[in-house]
Scaffold this active site. Sequence first.
Site, PDB file in Angstrom:
ATOM      1  CG  HIS A 152      -0.238   0.298   2.503  1.00  0.00           C
ATOM      2  ND1 HIS A 152       0.474  -0.657   3.166  1.00  0.00           N
ATOM      3  CD2 HIS A 152      -0.107   1.429   3.231  1.00  0.00           C
ATOM      4  CE1 HIS A 152       1.003  -0.142   4.260  1.00  0.00           C
ATOM      5  NE2 HIS A 152       0.676   1.127   4.326  1.00  0.00           N
TER       6      HIS A 152
HETATM    7  C1  UD1 Z   1      -2.078   5.195   6.276  1.00  0.00           C
HETATM    8  C2  UD1 Z   1      -0.753   5.651   6.910  1.00  0.00           C
HETATM    9  C3  UD1 Z   1       0.304   4.591   6.700  1.00  0.00           C
HETATM   10  C4  UD1 Z   1      -0.170   3.243   7.194  1.00  0.00           C
HETATM   11  C5  UD1 Z   1      -1.510   2.905   6.522  1.00  0.00           C
HETATM   12  C6  UD1 Z   1      -2.062   1.604   7.006  1.00  0.00           C
HETATM   13  C7  UD1 Z   1      -0.379   8.078   6.834  1.00  0.00           C
HETATM   14  C8  UD1 Z   1       0.438   9.146   6.221  1.00  0.00           C
HETATM   15  N1  UD1 Z   1      -0.261   6.862   6.272  1.00  0.00           N
HETATM   16  O1  UD1 Z   1      -1.852   5.081   4.882  1.00  0.00           O
HETATM   17  O2  UD1 Z   1       1.471   4.952   7.427  1.00  0.00           O
HETATM   18  O3  UD1 Z   1       0.789   2.274   6.902  1.00  0.00           O
HETATM   19  O4  UD1 Z   1      -2.443   3.949   6.811  1.00  0.00           O
HETATM   20  O5  UD1 Z   1      -3.214   1.260   6.322  1.00  0.00           O
HETATM   21  O6  UD1 Z   1      -1.077   8.326   7.786  1.00  0.00           O
HETATM   22  N2  UD1 Z   1      -9.285   4.648   2.222  1.00  0.00           N
HETATM   23  C9  UD1 Z   1     -10.514   4.052   2.173  1.00  0.00           C
HETATM   24  N3  UD1 Z   1     -11.080   3.632   3.339  1.00  0.00           N
HETATM   25  C10 UD1 Z   1     -10.476   3.790   4.538  1.00  0.00           C
HETATM   26  C11 UD1 Z   1      -9.215   4.419   4.583  1.00  0.00           C
HETATM   27  C12 UD1 Z   1      -8.624   4.835   3.419  1.00  0.00           C
HETATM   28  O7  UD1 Z   1     -11.097   3.881   1.114  1.00  0.00           O
HETATM   29  O8  UD1 Z   1     -11.036   3.384   5.562  1.00  0.00           O
HETATM   30  C13 UD1 Z   1      -8.629   5.059   0.957  1.00  0.00           C
HETATM   31  C14 UD1 Z   1      -8.952   6.472   0.570  1.00  0.00           C
HETATM   32  O9  UD1 Z   1      -9.047   6.537  -0.799  1.00  0.00           O
HETATM   33  C15 UD1 Z   1      -7.717   7.221   1.004  1.00  0.00           C
HETATM   34  C16 UD1 Z   1      -6.629   6.189   0.793  1.00  0.00           C
HETATM   35  O10 UD1 Z   1      -7.234   4.937   1.091  1.00  0.00           O
HETATM   36  O11 UD1 Z   1      -7.514   8.377   0.256  1.00  0.00           O
HETATM   37  C17 UD1 Z   1      -5.425   6.362   1.657  1.00  0.00           C
HETATM   38  O12 UD1 Z   1      -5.817   6.458   3.036  1.00  0.00           O
HETATM   39  P1  UD1 Z   1      -4.896   7.298   4.048  1.00  0.00           P
HETATM   40  O13 UD1 Z   1      -5.404   7.180   5.419  1.00  0.00           O
HETATM   41  O14 UD1 Z   1      -4.683   8.677   3.518  1.00  0.00           O
HETATM   42  O15 UD1 Z   1      -3.479   6.615   3.922  1.00  0.00           O
HETATM   43  P2  UD1 Z   1      -3.077   5.072   3.877  1.00  0.00           P
HETATM   44  O16 UD1 Z   1      -2.527   4.777   2.528  1.00  0.00           O
HETATM   45  O17 UD1 Z   1      -4.176   4.213   4.402  1.00  0.00           O
END
Ligand code: UD1
Length: 415
Positions: free
Chosen positions: A228
Amino acid sequence: MAYKILSVVGARPNFMKVAAVCEAIKDYNSNGDAPRVEHILVHTGQHYDANMSDLFFNDLELPKPDLFLGVGSSSHSAQIARVMERFERVLLAEKPDVVVVVGDVNSTVACALVTKKTWCSGGPCDRDFIPKLAHVEAGLRSFDPTMPEEINRIVTDSIADYLFTTEESANENLGAEGIPENKIHFVGNVMIDTLLRYRSKATESAILTDLQLDEGGQVRPYAILTLHRPTNVDDARTFSRIIQSFLDVSRHMQIIFPAHPRTLKQIQQADLGDYFVDHFMDGPEPWDSRVRIRLIPPLGYLDFLQLMSHARVVLTDSGGIQEETTILGVPCITLRNVTERPVTLTHGTNVLVGADPETIIRAFTRVLQSSARLPAPPPLWDGNAAKRIVQILAQAGESVSPQPVPRQPAPPPAI
Ligand code: UD1
């Protein structure tokens, strides 16, 4: 008055860490002689899908959050700003003695900043109200400034009052950054506290049968893939090159790929769906045995722990999985060039391979040729890290100077 601890969770890897802290506070409070600790749990809502959040609350028996901030997804700066704005209101209302943040996600740094700024918010500055800030999993450094998590770690550590570390490299990093030694407490690893606590419960999971990996008590060899990191999945060319190398791996054994929502989005956008049998689309059965990479939704904690425990190898770019496989003795091939957790290389099963397909295949071949080994766990990864943390915080609450855990611990018992 009870000493008030406010803990923050936001994203998936936070839940297992705070679960250990919650359990240790419960334990501490059950000791009649000890002063009571009041505990408030705040969920920022950075992760919000049921299988990225609710599932973990159930599996880990976490209490329902006292406050849910519902920040959701957006750009990093907007997400951090939204957490800060909402968390400030919480802090002013709750006035905790200490705020506990864990790990390195955006919610971690956002709440850390608010903790140290809110005393001067609006109105007259209230110097009597500056909560202490405790950072659990402090001091880890990848030395890669392009990683969003690295910025989050450095900023959080620079303003924390209690820096709870998991490994010796973290103590050294903090020392090199000029953090006074009396703020650093080498306590062990709360994520491993949770793994050890739930390891036997995870054996009740039906995931191996559900995925047709267990045939009459015989588990077929399989690999797990998790991916991811923006550096691996956001660029379509890099992502598809990595996936190509997994096709080679999958000639030897099938690969189970629980896909993070961000990764799934990339698979759809970059039109990579043909590489996988898609359980999102097709349901769990029947699956075509010629297509060996099986895309499944993100799993809950217990299912994933059970799946990981029986895997022949794990291919990942996650930080926490490098630590969990170290304790489980499962070979871990990390698709990154650096790790902020070097103890998993020296004491664990982890190897770094970057994103180069040939290096990935070579590492995989070496795993196939090697026999299983269970190295001794890193110092203090013994299931008691959260207890040490709560002890230190509660002692401080009694105005007794904290007693750091010795830097040179006795070797932990074999697990
Ligand atoms: C975040 C953390 C990362 C961790 C990861 C674990 C930061 C900078 N990054 O990354 O360190 O390893 O979580 O999973 O905080 N999304 C959904 N549903 C959700 C959550 C996210 O659809 O419940 C999608 C959204 O499109 C979002 C994308 O995933 O824009 C990324 O989510 P985000 O929380 O920004 O970062 P992660 O890649 O999950």
